[in-house]
Design a protein around this motif. Structure first.
Motif, mmCIF file in Angstrom:
data_model
loop_
_atom_site.group_PDB
_atom_site.id
_atom_site.type_symbol
_atom_site.label_atom_id
_atom_site.label_comp_id
_atom_site.label_asym_id
_atom_site.label_seq_id
_atom_site.Cartn_x
_atom_site.Cartn_y
_atom_site.Cartn_z
ATOM 1 N N ASP A 1 0.812 -1.225 0.000
ATOM 2 C CA ASP A 1 0.000 0.000 0.000
ATOM 3 C C ASP A 1 0.844 1.274 0.000
ATOM 4 O O ASP A 1 0.300 2.371 -0.143
ATOM 5 C CB ASP A 1 -0.918 0.037 1.232
ATOM 6 C CG ASP A 1 -1.989 -1.038 1.153
ATOM 7 O OD1 ASP A 1 -2.251 -1.526 0.033
ATOM 8 O OD2 ASP A 1 -2.548 -1.391 2.206
ATOM 9 N N SER A 2 2.148 1.142 0.196
ATOM 10 C CA SER A 2 2.952 2.361 0.307
ATOM 11 C C SER A 2 4.017 2.480 -0.777
ATOM 12 O O SER A 2 4.381 3.584 -1.172
ATOM 13 C CB SER A 2 3.606 2.439 1.686
ATOM 14 O OG SER A 2 4.241 1.215 1.992
ATOM 15 N N ILE A 3 4.511 1.367 -1.279
ATOM 16 C CA ILE A 3 5.586 1.422 -2.272
ATOM 17 C C ILE A 3 5.100 0.847 -3.598
ATOM 18 O O ILE A 3 4.654 -0.308 -3.659
ATOM 19 C CB ILE A 3 6.824 0.619 -1.800
ATOM 20 C CG1 ILE A 3 7.262 1.034 -0.391
ATOM 21 C CG2 ILE A 3 7.970 0.743 -2.801
ATOM 22 C CD1 ILE A 3 7.859 2.423 -0.282
ATOM 23 N N ASP A 4 5.223 1.620 -4.623
ATOM 24 C CA ASP A 4 4.899 1.158 -5.971
ATOM 25 C C ASP A 4 5.802 -0.022 -6.309
ATOM 26 O O ASP A 4 7.003 0.007 -6.025
ATOM 27 C CB ASP A 4 5.146 2.310 -6.961
ATOM 28 C CG ASP A 4 4.605 1.972 -8.334
ATOM 29 O OD1 ASP A 4 5.024 0.933 -8.898
ATOM 30 O OD2 ASP A 4 3.758 2.726 -8.831
ATOM 31 N N VAL A 5 5.216 -1.044 -6.900
ATOM 32 C CA VAL A 5 5.990 -2.251 -7.184
ATOM 33 C C VAL A 5 7.202 -1.943 -8.082
ATOM 34 O O VAL A 5 8.231 -2.629 -8.027
ATOM 35 C CB VAL A 5 5.074 -3.352 -7.789
ATOM 36 C CG1 VAL A 5 4.687 -3.013 -9.223
ATOM 37 C CG2 VAL A 5 5.716 -4.708 -7.701
#
Lengths: 351, 351
Positions: free
Chosen positions: B51-55
């Protein structure tokens, strides 16, 4: 020298529940290479008689669930000699079936009855006792049972008490059969003379056992008498299948041995074990200096003592910090339990 | 809300020797579904940041032996983001490789460094701490490490001592790092304030860590500076393969954390475990009333307490009469050992 005409009957119908998970109802103990030496207990049993009994005179009585295993393990035995029980009915029906069939085929001959799942260390001594025993029963109505001279106060076996003391190892009359004793009683038996382990190995003439069954279990005798026209014919199996369930579920010990007046025991010392327990298997195998033993697998004991491990061939095992345990695996089943709790294995096998 | 530009580096190169035989050098702990919930620890680590870091901003550094496993377990991560170490050189080279590459690709951005094989129970609390921490390091040369508030006098973790006491959960200066303590010392740490478990999770700006490496490990910095022209080109892997073996085998803790004056710790309570031991796994799993726990298999405990069993899915297991044991099987290897002897597992794995 081959023993002419003597018929050997190997009883191989047990399910070996005390050796779970190695022994399963699908593939029980007598068919396993339980000592890790490349032969099953059944194969070792046949080997034990190879020098004295012609393979054409060997019979195996087993459950119909196991006939294929027997054929596979003993390809040298004619399929006609493998008797198939449609259900489990203990040793008296098993022996009766074989005896009535042998009577029809060969008449009154010598017979040896042997379990399929015991071990004998000194085979030549065993052979000697068998020959001596057969001479003793020959042409008589005597029943001879091999009595193992106890080497310890064992509580796991039934005992035979002889009437008087054997001289020079000759057979003596049986006074009585004793159930598995408690430890104190086993110690008394061990210290007294004339007590032997009941190994379940019997020698007699065909007519002797037929007459004993007729006398002591007349209903069972009647069932097998009715089978006589069908024995050694294409109708045999069907007829056996129809009468076998009617047979009383009883051991030959209860049915005959405890009742007959013709029972004799021959003192025997040939390194015998019924391998009835993990404990007895543990005793029979070679140990490391901490009394650990393993069959199969690549087992490393660390800080262990008095353990027995039985593992599949390719298994790598490290066992640390156990004293007096069974560690046994077969197929996808693993058992770890205290050796002293092994009487509960049957219970464990049901989980 | 996604954290823009922030780069997450997951270190997944360990061999997990303490979890033998489940964890093997061929397929170590971070790739295993060690909790029996259908995801590996690495997958759970990625999920924790979903939910916080773009893949596209997630990097995984691993041994070249494991890159295929990473690709298989994390198909959503671009192969370019999976950095392959040609040999094991501990965490300082691993972090340097990622940091120099991120610097080249994105310049001076926020970074999160996370092990691949820990667990976090309260992910939203974890996320909160990460966001608070990133704000704290943003635009500064601060190094922030997450300090887990101890819940017991644990001897299995290193500790961080803060200089003074955090107010309202804000980051405070690190005074010193403490090696794994003995029990008495661990008790003192637990009772005192300002001691935290070192979880190995770090937050910083790219320039911060580059400068720290340059200052404290200049030779290592020089090696990676020399790699810059090759990073993000077809020649990258070959060049990394040539310099990596030259790197000092040193952890980021020794290389930087214990030397820098810029280290801060943020007190963290989100149900953390490094699952570094069978004991810590045992704690994390649900127990029966006798404190036994099992993952996988069909395990029946009889007269057992404080045991942990980890078995293959199809295995039937009966365990009787054990207190405080690990019973673990993978492929064709079985380990049975006292939980309190688990520090010897590495030794056992070599038999």
């Amino acid at each position: 020298m081959m023993l002419k005409d003597c018929q050997l009957v190997i009883m191989a119908g047990g399910i070996g529940s005390r050796f779970w998970p190695m022994s399963t109802p699908e593939y029980p103990k007598q068919f396993l290479d339980i000592l890790g030496i490349g032969k099953s207990l059944l194969q070792l049993t046949v080997d034990r008689f190879r020098d004295s009994i012609d393979v054409r005179n060997i019979w195996v009585v087993t459950s119909r669930n196991y006939t294929d295993i027997v054929k596979e393990q003993l390809p040298e035995i004619d399929a006609e000699q493998i008797l198939s029980e449609p259900c489990m009915r203990n040793t008296a029906p098993c022996i009766s079936y074989a005896a009535w069939k042998i009577k029809k085929k060969y008449g009154n001959v010598s017979m040896i009855i042997s379990p399929a799942d015991h071990i004998v260390i000194d085979v030549s001594k065993f052979d000697e006792i068998i020959r001596q025993g057969l001479a003793f029963v020959s042409g008589s109505s005597r029943i001879l049972t091999l009595g193992i001279v106890p080497t310890r106060p064992e509580t796991g076996y039934g005992y035979i008490k002889s009437s008087g003391i054997s001289e020079a190892g000759d057979p003596v009359c049986v006074e009585s059969f004793k159930e598995k004793p408690d430890y104190e009683t086993a110690k008394k038996y061990f210290e007294a003379e004339g007590y032997y382990w009941n190994a379940g190995i019997f020698l007699w003439q065909t007519d002797t056992i037929l007459n004993e069954i007729r006398k002591n279990e007349p209903e069972m005798a009647e069932l097998f008498e009715s089978a006589v026209p069908y024995l050694c014919t294409d109708g045999e199996q069907d007829f056996i299948n129809s009468i076998y369930p009617e047979c009383k579920n009883i051991s030959i010990d209860y049915a005959v041995m405890e009742k007959t007046c013709n029972a004799y025991v021959i003192p025997s010392s040939f390194g015998w074990s019924d391998l009835g327990t993990w404990g007895s298997l543990h005793e029979r195998l070679s140990h490391d200096k901490n009394d650990n033993t393993s069959v199969g697998g690549n087992v490393k004991f660390v800080d262990c003592s008095g353990c027995i491990a039985r593992m599949p061939a390719n298994k790598k095992v490290v066992i640390q910090g156990l004293a007096g345990y069974i560690i046994a695996e077969k197929d996808d089943t693993l058992l770890i339990c205290r050796l002293e709790e092994e009487q509960r294995i049957k219970e464990f096998s049901k989980y």
